[in-house]
Write an enzyme that holds these catalytic residues in place. Structure first.
Site, PDB file in Angstrom:
ATOM      1  N   GLY A 235      40.640  30.374 -12.435  1.00  0.00           N
ATOM      2  CA  GLY A 235      40.318  30.587 -13.839  1.00  0.00           C
ATOM      3  C   GLY A 235      39.285  29.576 -14.280  1.00  0.00           C
ATOM      4  O   GLY A 235      38.405  29.182 -13.506  1.00  0.00           O
ATOM      5  N   ALA A 236      39.405  29.119 -15.526  1.00  0.00           N
ATOM      6  CA  ALA A 236      38.376  28.247 -16.101  1.00  0.00           C
ATOM      7  C   ALA A 236      38.223  26.946 -15.311  1.00  0.00           C
ATOM      8  O   ALA A 236      37.125  26.609 -14.836  1.00  0.00           O
ATOM      9  CB  ALA A 236      38.718  27.958 -17.558  1.00  0.00           C
TER      10      ALA A 236
ATOM     11  N   LYS B 153      47.073  12.277 -21.820  1.00  0.00           N
ATOM     12  CA  LYS B 153      46.449  13.559 -22.174  1.00  0.00           C
ATOM     13  C   LYS B 153      47.436  14.439 -22.931  1.00  0.00           C
ATOM     14  O   LYS B 153      47.091  15.070 -23.937  1.00  0.00           O
ATOM     15  CB  LYS B 153      45.936  14.283 -20.929  1.00  0.00           C
ATOM     16  CG  LYS B 153      45.247  15.603 -21.278  1.00  0.00           C
ATOM     17  CD  LYS B 153      44.696  16.320 -20.073  1.00  0.00           C
ATOM     18  CE  LYS B 153      44.042  17.632 -20.505  1.00  0.00           C
ATOM     19  NZ  LYS B 153      43.523  18.414 -19.353  1.00  0.00           N
TER      20      LYS B 153
ATOM     21  N   ASN C  17      47.401  16.783 -26.507  1.00  0.00           N
ATOM     22  CA  ASN C  17      47.341  18.245 -26.563  1.00  0.00           C
ATOM     23  C   ASN C  17      48.689  18.941 -26.701  1.00  0.00           C
ATOM     24  O   ASN C  17      48.740  20.157 -26.868  1.00  0.00           O
ATOM     25  CB  ASN C  17      46.547  18.815 -25.374  1.00  0.00           C
ATOM     26  CG  ASN C  17      47.206  18.598 -24.030  1.00  0.00           C
ATOM     27  OD1 ASN C  17      48.391  18.308 -23.928  1.00  0.00           O
ATOM     28  ND2 ASN C  17      46.429  18.750 -22.967  1.00  0.00           N
TER      29      ASN C  17
ATOM     30  N   SER D 176      43.095  25.605 -24.924  1.00  0.00           N
ATOM     31  CA  SER D 176      43.399  26.535 -23.835  1.00  0.00           C
ATOM     32  C   SER D 176      44.548  27.463 -24.208  1.00  0.00           C
ATOM     33  O   SER D 176      44.564  28.638 -23.825  1.00  0.00           O
ATOM     34  CB  SER D 176      43.739  25.760 -22.560  1.00  0.00           C
ATOM     35  OG  SER D 176      44.846  24.905 -22.768  1.00  0.00           O
TER      36      SER D 176
END
Length: 322
Positions: A11-12, A202, A206, A271
């Site tokens: 994917g990304a 992180k 998020n 995301s």
């Protein structure tokens, strides 16, 4: 020497890493299915003006043992994926986990009294840990934003950072060699002496904006631009900050410091919001449910985290995404 590389989850982020390693001269294969498999077989892996020929296959046995396996699937899909990728992983294979949230190996070689704890939120059955032994794993924290324009077509928006680390904290020859390869491939790769700390830092940013964006459809600038929502985000972050203190990951910053970092990135879709818009299952357990579990394990009350989890989980269930 790393030459044979398989991307699991093109994917990304997986596609972005795969394209970079192809640029560095690695032999790239992709374990894929459906539209992604068909696109890669027909058109290769594309990012910007680049097109890279890759070997794409839905049969891991046909691809064989790899030097490096990059696992970059969404957390909800991982349990099914590990049942199929065993033939890719030999005794000396490195498995690089480039995924969001707290991983199943988080307490391997780390955590004091919690060392060795199996986190129910991310691997309740232990099947993932059994399929990918901690001895093969190198953790990876990604600081970049990418998206999928179409199957096999990746768009890189900003950021270029990859933080690598052994779960044990040992700065091994293999992690240094992998960091050198990724640097050669054009990434800003660095080695951490305790990658769990980078994972947690992180996550601290998020675990809030991701589910709130999924709930509201708002970009990060709008989320942090609303005083009431920003205060709620800060309250959740303070709970996670205290959990971090109790597992040996103190964060010196305050939530307001992290908000300023996020705001500098401008208006962007998280995301999780991208997944909601694409009708894909969201990574709620690895980002939020696991924090609630860690609160229980460490004795930290998490009322604000619980509220965020409950609302996000309910919305995802209504949409069929959890």
């Amino acid at each position: 020497m790393i030459s044979k590389v398989c991307i699991v989850g093109c994917g990304a982020i997986g596609g972005w890493i795969g394209a970079g390693l192809a640029r560095a001269g690695c032999q790239i294969s992709v374990f894929a299915r459906g539209a992604t498999l068909a696109a890669l077989q027909s058109n290769g892996l594309r990012i910007g003006a680049e097109r890279h020929a890759v070997t794409a296959c839905a049969d891991a046995a046909a691809l064989g043992v790899q030097d490096l396996v990059v696992v970059s699937v969404k957390a909800p899909a991982l349990q099914e994926v590990v049942r199929k990728i065993g033939p890719l992983i030999g005794p000396k294979s490195v498995v690089l986990t480039a995924m969001n949230g707290v991983p199943w190996w988080f307490f391997q070689g780390f955590g004091g009294a919690l060392a060795g704890t199996q986190l129910q939120a991310v691997d309740a059955s232990g099947e993932i840990a059994a399929a990918i032994p901690a001895a093969n794993v190198i953790g990876c924290v990604v600081h970049a934003s990418c998206s999928v324009d179409a199957p096999g077509v990746i768009h890189h928006h900003f950021g270029n950072g990859l933080i690598l680390g052994e779960p044990s904290g040992v700065v091994s020859e293999r992690v240094q060699a992998l960091a050198a390869l990724l640097t050669q491939a054009g990434f800003a790769a660095s080695v951490s002496p305790q990658v769990q700390k980078d994972v947690w830092y992180k996550l601290w940013g998020n675990m809030t904006v991701n589910p709130i964006s999924a709930l509201t459809g708002a970009t990060t600038d709008l989320i942090l631009g609303d005083e009431l929502v920003r205060n709620f985000v800060s309250a959740v972050m303070l709970e996670a900050k205290e959990i971090g203190n109790r597992i040996g990951i103190p964060i010196e910053q305050q939530p307001s410091d992290r908000h300023q970092v996020t705001l500098k990135l401008g208006a962007f879709k998280t995301s999780m919001l991208q997944d909601v818009e694409a009708g894909k299952a969201i990574e709620l357990d690895a980002l939020v449910t696991v924090v609630k579990e860690l609160g229980t394990l460490t004795g930290v009350p998490t009322p604000f985290t619980d509220a965020l989890l409950g609302l996000s989980r309910l919305q995802a269930r209504v949409r069929g995404l959890y």
